[in-house]
Write a protein that holds these residues in place. Structure first.
Motif, short mmCIF file in Angstrom:
data_model
loop_
_atom_site.label_atom_id
_atom_site.label_comp_id
_atom_site.label_asym_id
_atom_site.label_seq_id
_atom_site.Cartn_x
_atom_site.Cartn_y
_atom_site.Cartn_z
N ALA A 47 15.05 34.74 -26.93
CA ALA A 47 15.31 33.33 -26.64
C ALA A 47 14.26 32.44 -27.30
N THR A 48 13.00 32.89 -27.31
CA THR A 48 11.94 32.12 -27.96
C THR A 48 12.15 32.07 -29.47
N GLU A 49 12.50 33.20 -30.07
CA GLU A 49 12.79 33.23 -31.51
C GLU A 49 13.97 32.32 -31.86
N ILE A 50 15.01 32.41 -31.09
CA ILE A 50 16.20 31.60 -31.36
C ILE A 50 15.88 30.11 -31.24
N SER A 51 14.99 29.75 -30.28
CA SER A 51 14.64 28.34 -30.11
C SER A 51 13.95 27.79 -31.36
N ILE A 52 13.18 28.64 -32.06
CA ILE A 52 12.55 28.21 -33.31
C ILE A 52 13.61 28.00 -34.39
N ARG A 75 18.38 36.81 -37.13
CA ARG A 75 17.92 36.74 -35.73
C ARG A 75 19.08 36.84 -34.76
N LEU A 76 20.18 36.21 -35.09
CA LEU A 76 21.35 36.26 -34.22
C LEU A 76 21.87 37.69 -34.10
N ILE A 77 21.96 38.40 -35.22
CA ILE A 77 22.47 39.77 -35.20
C ILE A 77 21.56 40.67 -34.38
N SER A 78 20.24 40.53 -34.55
CA SER A 78 19.31 41.38 -33.79
C SER A 78 19.41 41.11 -32.29
N ALA A 79 19.61 39.84 -31.90
CA ALA A 79 19.75 39.51 -30.48
C ALA A 79 21.04 40.07 -29.91
N MET A 80 22.13 39.96 -30.66
CA MET A 80 23.40 40.50 -30.18
C MET A 80 23.35 42.02 -30.08
N ASN A 99 19.23 32.58 -21.02
CA ASN A 99 18.83 33.19 -22.30
C ASN A 99 19.99 33.95 -22.94
N PHE A 100 20.81 34.62 -22.12
CA PHE A 100 22.02 35.24 -22.66
C PHE A 100 22.94 34.17 -23.26
N ALA A 101 23.09 33.07 -22.54
CA ALA A 101 23.95 31.99 -23.02
C ALA A 101 23.39 31.39 -24.31
N LEU A 102 22.06 31.36 -24.44
CA LEU A 102 21.44 30.78 -25.63
C LEU A 102 21.81 31.54 -26.89
N ILE A 103 22.00 32.84 -26.78
CA ILE A 103 22.42 33.64 -27.93
C ILE A 103 23.80 33.17 -28.42
N GLY A 104 24.73 33.00 -27.48
CA GLY A 104 26.06 32.52 -27.85
C GLY A 104 26.03 31.11 -28.39
N THR A 105 25.18 30.26 -27.81
CA THR A 105 25.08 28.88 -28.29
C THR A 105 24.57 28.84 -29.73
N PHE A 106 23.59 29.70 -30.02
CA PHE A 106 23.04 29.75 -31.38
C PHE A 106 24.10 30.23 -32.37
N GLY A 107 24.90 31.22 -31.97
CA GLY A 107 25.98 31.68 -32.83
C GLY A 107 27.01 30.59 -33.08
#
Length: 698
Positions: free
Chosen positions: A507-512, A540-545, A567-575
């Motif tokens: 989640a921290t990585e995705i926020s950057i 980053r998205l692929i590694s989180a998924m 934080n789970f939702a943040l992965i989907g939002t980033f995608g």
């Protein structure tokens, strides 16, 4: 000539003496009274009590605290729907001697003196018959020393408030008072307690706060809701929640609970039961019974917490933090209230040299950092400004010694491996939270947003330049994770809470990278920089998924930090953001496929951990909005070719491991992170934005 007399300055009052650490509770023969509170001492000076002050006949027979209401009917009599009378005479009490012999002489103590037998002092005992019947008779007749009553912020009948340096009471003036052995002095605004040579608290009796005192009723309702399953739920809590979230003093709590003491803070007890109920179906002895009403428990906890916060105590902060660990109960308003409550009792201060018991200093430090994490992750989750300012945060980082329950280190030389692992996770989460808080301040604060807006077409260079230092910290934190914090460091069929820590990392990585992607302008951005930034974000998205795909039941069934749903939702939002900003049709289709795969993964995981359904709902909302995405054209070849070394780097498809691989996903993520380094790009791109550094850092 008049003689001149030199006036000597006031000598500063010596530092308060340190209160020695309290030894483990020792049994005291029934009949010996504990030290009375200040209010009880005043009452004992009178020869007799008025009729309204003496306990009613029912409470006297039950040996319970009698709390009278305005209608001259006590709380317990009203609860039992019986008459509240004052006609019976007091029964003589026999005292038990130290040698075991009995005395026939009735006690001549004043009837106002409180007995020390925990079996008879609690207004809850009549509601806990199943537990009391399981306890040995000797344990119900022994006295537990009032350890909490000697503390600063855990006393049963008093609460305290921190006196800051700008209040109407100056520390130099307070120091002129006459202090007793507890470092307290009387004043017009309550008793003042000194903890250091310059830090003071005002202490007040709970009875001085004009609020409805329905604690006994709340405890009775909690017991009626839970029934005889209370002890079992307490065991579940300390087995599954406490190791990874150690904000309670476990030994003190269990000693009181097992000896029959039931005068616990109602919202704290209810919150512990609520969290433990998540593992109800995992306990064969409990699963065969009907599960208690969680909605009723949550209502009692929230309503009683509202009252408890009027009397600032550590127990109220503990109760609020535990309630917030339930994803559906996590609100920004309650978080802000807890921050204010924590500041009220001085949790933002360094208590390492205070004149309070050692166990309380350790507890305050753990609780302070739990409150810090709650504030920072809630700010990320709700998109709000943090309420804990670094300039006013004086709490030192906790060490392993701050987790010791016993004062003597020799008693905890080798803690249980799972307990030691939980402590390490807690410490690592604190370090990660500090980095995440820096990310929020660097990229999402109002001042930062204004600076990026002023940078105009050079905003991406500014964002990348500021991203590099914090990303180096994040990478260094990840590289130094202890072995027990790795995702594969678990025992089959044994719960492991490492998942929430790694999810926080992603989640921290995705926020950057989310901020980097938001700053990109396809019209004005350099094509190669646009390609590199989006490729790094894609990695980053692929590694989180993939991390979510590899979660096992041992992870899903364990304790997860409150921010995990977000934080789970943040992965989907980033995608969804990457899909919406994709420049070509092929990239849109790639993200569409990955998002639907992620949706399927969340739906399967939610069957094991139903709290994940909140992230699934957010993902479905994003997918619904993506239906309005306009049709994209085909990919256009880049005008600027990548540098010569670029083709030798692994492609994204090669970096994306299959779900069946057993390789360490943490190291895979690190390899992906190193796959796209923009330092070489910055050397080739000669761009200057009026003083903005153009060094790219992804």
């Amino acid at each position: 000539m008049a003689a001149v007399m030199a006036v000597q300055p006031l000598a500063p009052r010596p530092s308060p003496h340190i209160i020695a650490a309290w030894p483990p509770p020792k049994p005291i023969i029934a009949g010996k009274e504990s030290r009375p509170t200040h209010k009880q001492t005043e009452q004992s000076n009178s020869a007799a009590r008025a009729r309204r002050e003496r306990p009613c006949d029912g409470c006297r027979r039950r040996k319970s605290k009698c709390v009278l209401q305005e209608a001259r009917r006590c709380v317990l009599c009203e609860f039992h729907k019986q008459d509240c009378t004052f006609v019976e005479n007091a029964q003589p009490r026999k005292r038990k001697l130290d040698d075991g012999s009995k005395s026939d002489t009735p006690s001549k103590k004043s009837p106002t003196t409180t007995t020390s037998s925990t079996a008879s002092s609690s207004p809850r005992q009549q509601y806990t018959t199943p537990l009391a019947s399981q306890l040995p008779a000797a344990s119900l007749q022994t006295h537990i020393p009032s350890t909490v009553d000697e503390s600063l912020s855990l006393q049963r009948h008093r609460h305290c408030k921190y006196l800051g340096p700008t209040t109407g009471l100056d520390a130099s003036l307070i120091g002129l008072g006459c202090f007793n052995e507890k470092n307290e002095t009387a004043s017009q605004v309550g008793d003042l307690r000194q903890v250091t040579s310059s830090e003071y608290f005002s202490t007040h009796a709970d009875a001085d706060v004009p609020i409805p005192d329905d604690e006994a009723r709340a405890l009775a309702e909690i017991d009626a809701t839970v029934g005889p399953h209370g002890p079992g739920l307490i065991d579940i809590y300390f087995r599954n929640v406490h190791p990874s979230y150690p904000i309670l003093q476990k030994k003190v709590f269990l000693d009181r609970h097992r000896r029959g003491d039931r005068q616990f803070n109602p919202p704290l007890l209810a919150a512990m039961y609520l969290l433990a109920l998540d593992w109800w179906s995992h306990e064969p002895k409990l699963a065969q019974h009907r599960k208690p009403d969680t909605a009723r428990l949550e209502y009692i906890a929230i309503t009683s917490l509202t009252i408890a916060m009027q009397r600032p105590k550590i127990s109220a902060v503990q109760a609020g933090l535990l309630l917030l660990q339930r994803s559906k109960s996590s609100t920004w308003t309650l978080t802000v209230q807890l921050v204010a409550l924590g500041q009220d009792i001085g949790l933002h201060l360094d208590c390492s040299d205070w004149s309070i018991p050692l166990w309380e200093r350790r507890l305050r430090k753990r609780l302070a950092w739990a409150l810090y994490m709650q504030d920072k992750w809630s700010a990320l989750m709700h998109g709000r400004p943090s309420h804990i300012n670094v300039a006013d945060w004086a709490v030192s980082s906790p060490t392993t010694e701050d987790f010791q329950e016993d004062v003597s280190p020799a008693k905890e030389d080798s803690p249980d491996p799972e307990i030691a692992k939980g402590r390490t996770l807690f410490l690592q989460m604190i370090a990660l939270t500090s980095i995440m808080a820096e990310v929020c301040a660097t990229f999402y604060s109002q001042s930062a947003k204004a600076e990026y807006a002023r940078a105009g077409r050079f905003a991406t260079q500014l964002v990348l330049n500021r991203a590099k230092p914090v990303q180096i910290k994040l990478k260094d934190w990840f590289a130094k994770l202890p072995p027990e914090c790795k995702m594969d460091a678990f025992t089959p069929k044994q719960l492991s809470s490492t998942g929430y820590l790694h999810l926080g990392y992603f989640a921290t990585e995705i926020s950057i990278h989310r901020r980097i992607v938001q700053s990109l302008d396809p019209v004005t951005a350099d094509p190669y920089m646009l390609y590199i930034c989006r490729s790094a974000a894609k990695t980053r998205l692929i590694s989180a998924m993939d991390f979510v795909n590899r979660l096992r039941p041992e992870h899903l069934d364990a304790f997860w930090y409150f921010a995990s749903t977000s934080n789970f939702a943040l992965i989907g939002t980033f995608g969804a953001l990457l899909m919406a900003t994709s420049p070509a049709r092929e990239e849109v289709e790639f993200y569409r496929w990955r998002l639907h795969e992620f949706k399927w993964t969340l739906s399967v995981s939610a069957k094991k951990a139903n709290w994940i359904s909140g992230a699934l709902e957010m993902l479905e909302a994003n997918l619904e909005m993506l239906k309005g995405l306009p049709e994209k054209g085909a990919a256009v070849p880049m005008k600027q070719a990548p540098p010569a070394q670029a083709p030798s780097r692994p492609r994204l498809e090669e970096l994306h491991g299959s779900e069946g691989e057993d390789d360490d996903d943490d190291e895979d993520a690190m390899e992906m992170q190193d796959g796209y380094d923009l330092d070489t790009v910055s050397e080739e791109m000669d761009v200057d934005a009026d003083g903005w550094s153009t060094e790219l850092a992804v």
